[in-house]
Design a protein around this motif. Structure first.
Motif, PDB file in Angstrom:
ATOM      1  N   THR A 259       0.828  -1.217   0.000  1.00  0.00           N
ATOM      2  CA  THR A 259       0.000   0.000   0.000  1.00  0.00           C
ATOM      3  C   THR A 259       0.861   1.265   0.000  1.00  0.00           C
ATOM      4  O   THR A 259       0.621   2.185  -0.784  1.00  0.00           O
ATOM      5  N   ASP A 260       1.875   1.288   0.855  1.00  0.00           N
ATOM      6  CA  ASP A 260       2.755   2.474   0.920  1.00  0.00           C
ATOM      7  C   ASP A 260       3.383   2.761  -0.439  1.00  0.00           C
ATOM      8  O   ASP A 260       3.449   3.904  -0.884  1.00  0.00           O
ATOM      9  N   GLU A 264       2.854   6.052  -2.483  1.00  0.00           N
ATOM     10  CA  GLU A 264       4.013   6.943  -2.574  1.00  0.00           C
ATOM     11  C   GLU A 264       4.558   7.055  -4.004  1.00  0.00           C
ATOM     12  O   GLU A 264       5.055   8.093  -4.410  1.00  0.00           O
ATOM     13  N   ASP A 265       4.451   5.936  -4.738  1.00  0.00           N
ATOM     14  CA  ASP A 265       5.088   5.912  -6.061  1.00  0.00           C
ATOM     15  C   ASP A 265       4.208   5.164  -7.078  1.00  0.00           C
ATOM     16  O   ASP A 265       4.583   4.116  -7.596  1.00  0.00           O
ATOM     17  N   TYR A 270      -3.675   5.978 -14.159  1.00  0.00           N
ATOM     18  CA  TYR A 270      -4.939   6.059 -13.411  1.00  0.00           C
ATOM     19  C   TYR A 270      -4.677   6.117 -11.899  1.00  0.00           C
ATOM     20  O   TYR A 270      -5.288   6.900 -11.181  1.00  0.00           O
ATOM     21  N   THR A 271      -3.721   5.275 -11.424  1.00  0.00           N
ATOM     22  CA  THR A 271      -3.390   5.279  -9.992  1.00  0.00           C
ATOM     23  C   THR A 271      -2.795   6.630  -9.597  1.00  0.00           C
ATOM     24  O   THR A 271      -3.103   7.166  -8.528  1.00  0.00           O
ATOM     25  N   LEU A 274      -5.573   8.980  -9.109  1.00  0.00           N
ATOM     26  CA  LEU A 274      -6.251   8.692  -7.831  1.00  0.00           C
ATOM     27  C   LEU A 274      -5.475   9.274  -6.661  1.00  0.00           C
ATOM     28  O   LEU A 274      -6.038   9.937  -5.787  1.00  0.00           O
ATOM     29  N   VAL A 275      -4.179   8.994  -6.644  1.00  0.00           N
ATOM     30  CA  VAL A 275      -3.335   9.412  -5.526  1.00  0.00           C
ATOM     31  C   VAL A 275      -3.230  10.933  -5.457  1.00  0.00           C
ATOM     32  O   VAL A 275      -3.362  11.520  -4.386  1.00  0.00           O
ATOM     33  N   TYR A 276      -3.039  11.573  -6.601  1.00  0.00           N
ATOM     34  CA  TYR A 276      -2.858  13.020  -6.601  1.00  0.00           C
ATOM     35  C   TYR A 276      -4.175  13.744  -6.277  1.00  0.00           C
ATOM     36  O   TYR A 276      -4.159  14.828  -5.723  1.00  0.00           O
ATOM     37  N   SER A 277      -5.291  13.121  -6.586  1.00  0.00           N
ATOM     38  CA  SER A 277      -6.576  13.743  -6.231  1.00  0.00           C
ATOM     39  C   SER A 277      -6.765  13.689  -4.708  1.00  0.00           C
ATOM     40  O   SER A 277      -7.453  14.506  -4.122  1.00  0.00           O
ATOM     41  N   LEU A 278      -6.131  12.691  -4.061  1.00  0.00           N
ATOM     42  CA  LEU A 278      -6.199  12.580  -2.601  1.00  0.00           C
ATOM     43  C   LEU A 278      -5.377  13.677  -1.941  1.00  0.00           C
ATOM     44  O   LEU A 278      -5.756  14.250  -0.939  1.00  0.00           O
ATOM     45  N   ILE A 279      -4.224  13.974  -2.543  1.00  0.00           N
ATOM     46  CA  ILE A 279      -3.335  15.014  -1.998  1.00  0.00           C
ATOM     47  C   ILE A 279      -3.962  16.378  -2.285  1.00  0.00           C
ATOM     48  O   ILE A 279      -4.076  17.217  -1.470  1.00  0.00           O
TER      49      ILE A 279
END
Length: 279
Positions: A259-260, A264-265, A270-271, A274-279
């Motif tokens: 998960t980390d 983190e990377d 698409y991922t 997802l991750v950048y929309s969370l930040i």
């Protein structure tokens, strides 16, 4: 973590529709997202393979329509798979494909090896039964007939999920959404299942209620060492709970790892989104 997975899923396929010669391979060149433009067959899960290890929490993340809830329904036998294999070490020492078992054997697996917590509590609870009655129903399904033992077990579980015993005879329809989810968790845990399936369990709950439900899940997992699959479209939930994560898009796994590492990377576009929309 032990070497042998408690659950192995290999090439699970679930399609809705007959399929046709054009979409037989269900590849990206032919499909529009995960739908065949010719025969309108929906490929909800496309060759899904993963393992879950004893005591591990596996997260499954993806947008609405990515196939993650369909996958959970297949694992709990609410839906019949189109093809694929599934092995659970507590059943026939992990040697029998659970998807090919009789409906009687699937019921046995559901009632003794698996626990399920649905996004909508109406699917997991009988809203007109008392909370104790809901838990007893799962115990009876697994063959328990001792009323005293069932009532004692129910009380222990309700206390475990912070439902006041003064309300144990109340029907879930009288409870808030967060309390309904906690009763569902108690019911799912009633037979000490080695594998717990959690499908979007915090969706629609207030943030403070979400936090208490997540905290409860984490505590249960730590105390009982249960293996869990947690489905969510919310990366914050996955970050808090999951050891490893699978990312799904259009019925396929597009990325998986610790998960980390995924948060983190992220490797897939698409991922990353997802991750950048969370930040």
């Amino acid at each position: 973590m032990q070497d042998k997975p408690i659950l192995q899923v290999e090439n699970l396929v679930k399609k809705y529709g007959p399929g046709c010669s054009i979409c037989a391979d269900a590849n990206d060149e032919v499909l529009e997202k995960n739908v065949c433009p010719h025969c309108r067959t929906v490929y909800a899960c496309r060759s899904i393979s993963f393992d879950v290890y004893p005591g591990e929490i596996l997260g499954i993340v993806g947008e609405s329509g990515s196939g993650k809830s369909t996958l959970m329904k297949c694992l709990y036998f609410d839906e019949t798979v189109t093809s694929g294999e599934g092995y659970m070490t507590p059943y026939e020492a992990g040697m029998a494909n659970v998807f090919e078992q009789s409906s009687q054997q699937k019921r046995l697996i559901r009632n003794t090896i698996l626990g399920m917590v649905y996004q909508n509590p109406v699917l997991g609870l009988k809203m007109d039964f008392s909370s104790v009655g809901n838990i007893a129903e799962k115990l009876i399904a697994a063959g328990d007939r001792n009323v005293q033992r069932m009532e004692t077990r129910s009380k222990v579980l309700l206390e475990h999920v912070h439902i006041p015993l003064s309300r144990m005879k109340d029907e879930p329809k009288k409870f808030s959404g967060g309390m309904q989810q906690r009763v569902q968790i108690a019911k799912a845990l009633s037979n000490n299942p080695p594998i717990l399936l959690l499908d979007e369990v915090t969706t629609g709950l207030d943030l403070s209620v979400q936090a208490s439900v997540l905290d409860l899940i984490k505590t249960i997992q730590r105390e009982l060492g249960i293996s869990m699959i947690v489905v969510s479209h919310d990366l914050a939930v996955i970050r808090m709970l999951a050891d490893r994560t699978i990312v799904m898009l259009n019925g396929k796994i597009i990325e998986q790892g610790l998960t980390d590492q995924i948060l983190e990377d992220p490797q897939h576009a698409y991922t990353q989104q997802l991750v950048y929309s969370l930040i």
